[in-house]
Design a protein around this motif. Structure first.
Motif, short mmCIF file in Angstrom:
data_model
loop_
_atom_site.label_atom_id
_atom_site.label_comp_id
_atom_site.label_asym_id
_atom_site.label_seq_id
_atom_site.Cartn_x
_atom_site.Cartn_y
_atom_site.Cartn_z
N VAL A 168 0.76 -1.17 -0.03
CA VAL A 168 0.07 -0.05 -0.24
C VAL A 168 0.86 1.21 0.09
N PRO A 169 1.82 1.29 0.83
CA PRO A 169 2.55 2.45 0.68
C PRO A 169 3.14 2.84 -0.60
N ASP A 170 3.73 1.71 -1.29
CA ASP A 170 4.35 2.01 -2.78
C ASP A 170 3.12 2.57 -3.66
N ILE A 171 2.03 2.04 -3.64
CA ILE A 171 0.79 2.47 -4.32
C ILE A 171 0.46 3.85 -3.99
N LEU A 172 0.46 4.16 -2.55
CA LEU A 172 0.24 5.62 -2.22
C LEU A 172 1.28 6.64 -2.98
N ALA A 173 2.53 6.21 -2.87
CA ALA A 173 3.62 6.65 -3.50
C ALA A 173 3.22 6.95 -4.95
N ALA A 174 2.98 6.27 -5.59
CA ALA A 174 2.74 6.23 -6.87
C ALA A 174 1.62 7.29 -7.25
N VAL A 175 0.61 7.28 -6.46
CA VAL A 175 -0.39 8.35 -6.60
C VAL A 175 0.08 9.60 -6.25
N GLU A 176 0.96 9.82 -5.30
CA GLU A 176 1.37 11.17 -4.97
C GLU A 176 2.25 11.62 -6.11
N ARG A 177 3.02 10.63 -6.58
CA ARG A 177 4.08 11.04 -7.66
C ARG A 177 3.15 11.57 -8.99
N HIS A 178 1.95 10.82 -9.08
CA HIS A 178 1.14 11.36 -10.05
C HIS A 178 0.48 12.83 -10.17
N PHE A 179 0.47 13.11 -8.78
CA PHE A 179 -0.10 14.56 -8.69
C PHE A 179 1.00 15.69 -8.32
N ALA A 180 2.19 15.01 -8.11
CA ALA A 180 3.35 15.94 -7.85
C ALA A 180 3.70 16.86 -9.12
N ALA A 181 4.11 18.12 -8.91
CA ALA A 181 4.15 18.96 -9.82
C ALA A 181 5.97 19.04 -9.93
N GLY A 182 6.57 18.03 -10.23
CA GLY A 182 8.06 18.24 -10.25
C GLY A 182 8.28 18.58 -11.86
N PRO A 183 9.50 18.83 -12.07
CA PRO A 183 9.81 19.44 -13.50
C PRO A 183 9.71 18.29 -14.46
N LEU A 184 9.81 17.02 -14.23
CA LEU A 184 9.68 15.87 -15.17
C LEU A 184 8.14 15.37 -15.18
N ALA A 185 7.43 16.11 -14.52
CA ALA A 185 6.02 15.57 -14.53
C ALA A 185 5.43 15.52 -16.17
N GLY A 186 4.79 14.47 -16.49
CA GLY A 186 4.42 14.09 -17.75
C GLY A 186 5.49 13.55 -18.71
N GLN A 187 6.80 13.25 -18.17
CA GLN A 187 7.71 12.94 -19.23
C GLN A 187 8.03 11.45 -18.98
N ARG A 188 8.37 10.69 -19.93
CA ARG A 188 8.58 9.22 -19.78
C ARG A 188 10.16 9.11 -19.91
N ALA A 219 17.05 6.16 -11.29
CA ALA A 219 15.73 5.75 -11.55
C ALA A 219 14.92 6.45 -10.41
N GLU A 220 15.26 6.47 -9.08
CA GLU A 220 14.78 6.99 -7.80
C GLU A 220 14.60 8.54 -7.91
N ALA A 221 15.74 9.23 -8.52
CA ALA A 221 15.93 10.63 -8.64
C ALA A 221 14.90 11.12 -9.69
N LEU A 222 14.77 10.25 -10.80
CA LEU A 222 13.87 10.68 -11.86
C LEU A 222 12.30 10.91 -11.30
N LEU A 223 11.92 9.47 -10.66
CA LEU A 223 10.98 9.50 -9.77
C LEU A 223 10.45 10.83 -8.84
N ARG A 224 11.68 11.08 -8.22
CA ARG A 224 11.59 12.27 -7.31
C ARG A 224 11.10 13.80 -8.10
N LEU A 225 11.39 13.76 -9.13
CA LEU A 225 11.11 14.85 -9.99
C LEU A 225 9.85 14.68 -10.88
N GLY A 226 9.13 13.69 -10.69
CA GLY A 226 7.99 13.37 -11.32
C GLY A 226 7.79 12.76 -12.46
N ALA A 227 9.05 12.22 -12.95
CA ALA A 227 8.88 11.42 -14.25
C ALA A 227 8.18 10.16 -14.13
#
Length: 397
Positions: A168-188, A219-227
């Motif tokens: 559950v914490p991992d799913i929750l983290a993915a949901v939070e990343r989805h809404f994060a306004a990081g500089p890589l949000a929307g980038q694959r 990979a972790e650093a990119l996730l933190r930026l919203g990718a």
């Protein structure tokens, strides 16, 4: 981050459905509104009363409910959410989603929505590995569905392997990343990591000393930026990060196949230490040692994954980053490699044994670009990853 967000949670029919109760609680703790939908199969594992009590809303169950249709039609229900979350996504539900079926409320909502969809698959390991499920998975990813997990682990049926619902914490983290306004949000972004193992026989292989630590940190650093990160890894010593689209491979040819299947992406970081050669004909039996006789091994060159992607005529990622592990003339060799491969950047490092970098916790790299060489001080691999991810975000604009 989730305050005021509206989550339409579809609970599928699997033993892991009980984790949906904890997920509802945690989402609401963070300020989200959860509108629950249950399939008929889900009701065999958790009760609508329990789900409703935790969500604070009535459970939607029937496609043809005249009262609910008068208040809010199923089309409207599918569009008022900020995210449609499917937990667990069973093999049956994924198949229906991939085929565009809409025979009940859950699948109709998924067909009628223009809201982003995120799924967390959970099923028996053999069901997960079945070619039909993998085809459906590929279709869903191509349709823009975000996939969380599944994890490796013990199954309720007693088997072990991939197919276990992410925690559950991992799913929750993915949901939070989805809404994060990081500089890589929307980038694959595609990241390769770890070594490859090229078999000699069933018990021996050609490999290198790469631990996969730097690729995982990137990979972790990119996730933190919203990718959104697609992570293709060989048999690394370091566990892959949570929240990525994970693809495990063994050989260089398998890695190339996985990379090509993941395209298109906005950027690609090739941190894997791919074996340059493979045995032409690996033995299907252990090669026995015979006194005074050495086995004759004939080698073929492995595919050049970095050059293949960097030199694509169409569909090339906007930014292609390679790695160069060198033991001498680091900058000169890496600069020549960048030109030869056709990539945009090369991250070069000195991996002589006395540096302790290969397989170690630190790295000392030089970033090679069209503008020249930029030496970075020695630092932890996480710090290198964060610096590289920030540079990548700036380059992608």
């Amino acid at each position: 981050m989730l305050a005021g967000k509206r989550i339409l949670l579809i609970i599928g029919g699997g033993i892991a459905a009980y984790k949906g109760l904890d997920l509802i609680r945690r989402l609401r703790e963070r300020g989200a509104t959860v509108t629950p939908v249950m399939t008929r199969a889900a009701e065999q594992f958790v009760t609508p009363l329990s789900v409703s009590a935790l969500a604070g809303e009535a459970v939607h169950r029937d496609l043809f409910d005249l009262t609910k249709e008068a208040e809010m039609g199923h089309i409207q229900l599918s569009r008022v959410a900020d995210l449609v979350l499917v937990v667990p996504a069973t093999a049956d539900l994924m198949a229906k989603m991939g085929s565009g079926l809409a025979g009940d409320l859950a699948t109709t909502l998924l067909m009628a929505t223009d809201t982003p969809v995120m799924i967390a698959p959970a099923m028996n390991v053999r069901m997960w590995q079945h070619p039909a499920t993998q085809r459906n998975l590929a279709v869903l990813k191509a349709d823009g569905v975000t996939v969380v997990g599944p994890d490796d682990g013990d199954m309720a049926c007693g088997e072990f392997g991939p197919g276990r619902l992410s925690e559950v914490p991992d799913i929750l983290a993915a949901v939070e990343r989805h809404f994060a306004a990081g500089p890589l949000a929307g980038q694959r972004v595609l990241v390769t990591s770890g070594p490859t193992h090229e078999p000699i026989d069933p018990v021996r292989y050609i490999a290198n000393r790469s631990s996969g630590a730097q690729g995982t940190a990137i990979a972790e650093a990119l996730l933190r930026l919203g990718a959104e990160v697609i992570f293709v890894t060989g048999p690394a010593d370091v566990a892959p990060p949570d929240g990525v689209a994970l693809h495990r491979v063994e050989t260089a040819r398998q890695m190339l196949d996985a990379v090509q299947a993941a395209l298109p992406v906005d950027a690609a970081v090739f941190a894997a230490a791919v074996a340059d050669w493979r045995v032409r004909e690996a033995s299907d039996r252990k090669i026995k040692k015979q006194a005074g006789t050495l086995p004759a091994l004939h080698f073929d060159e492995n595919p050049d994954i970095l050059a293949t992607v960097a030199q694509m005529a169409t569909g090339r990622p906007g930014l292609v980053v390679g790695f160069a592990a060198e033991t001498n003339d680091v900058v000169e060799n890496a600069t020549a490699k960048r030109a030869r491969k056709g990539c945009d950047w090369i991250v070069a490092n000195d991996v002589r044994p006395e540096t302790g970098i290969m397989g170690g916790a630190e790295n000392a790299v030089t970033l090679i670009t069209s503008e020249g060489a930029e030496a970075w001080p020695r630092m932890g691999k996480r710090a290198v990853a964060e610096r590289l991810a920030e540079r990548l975000a700036a380059a992608l604009g």
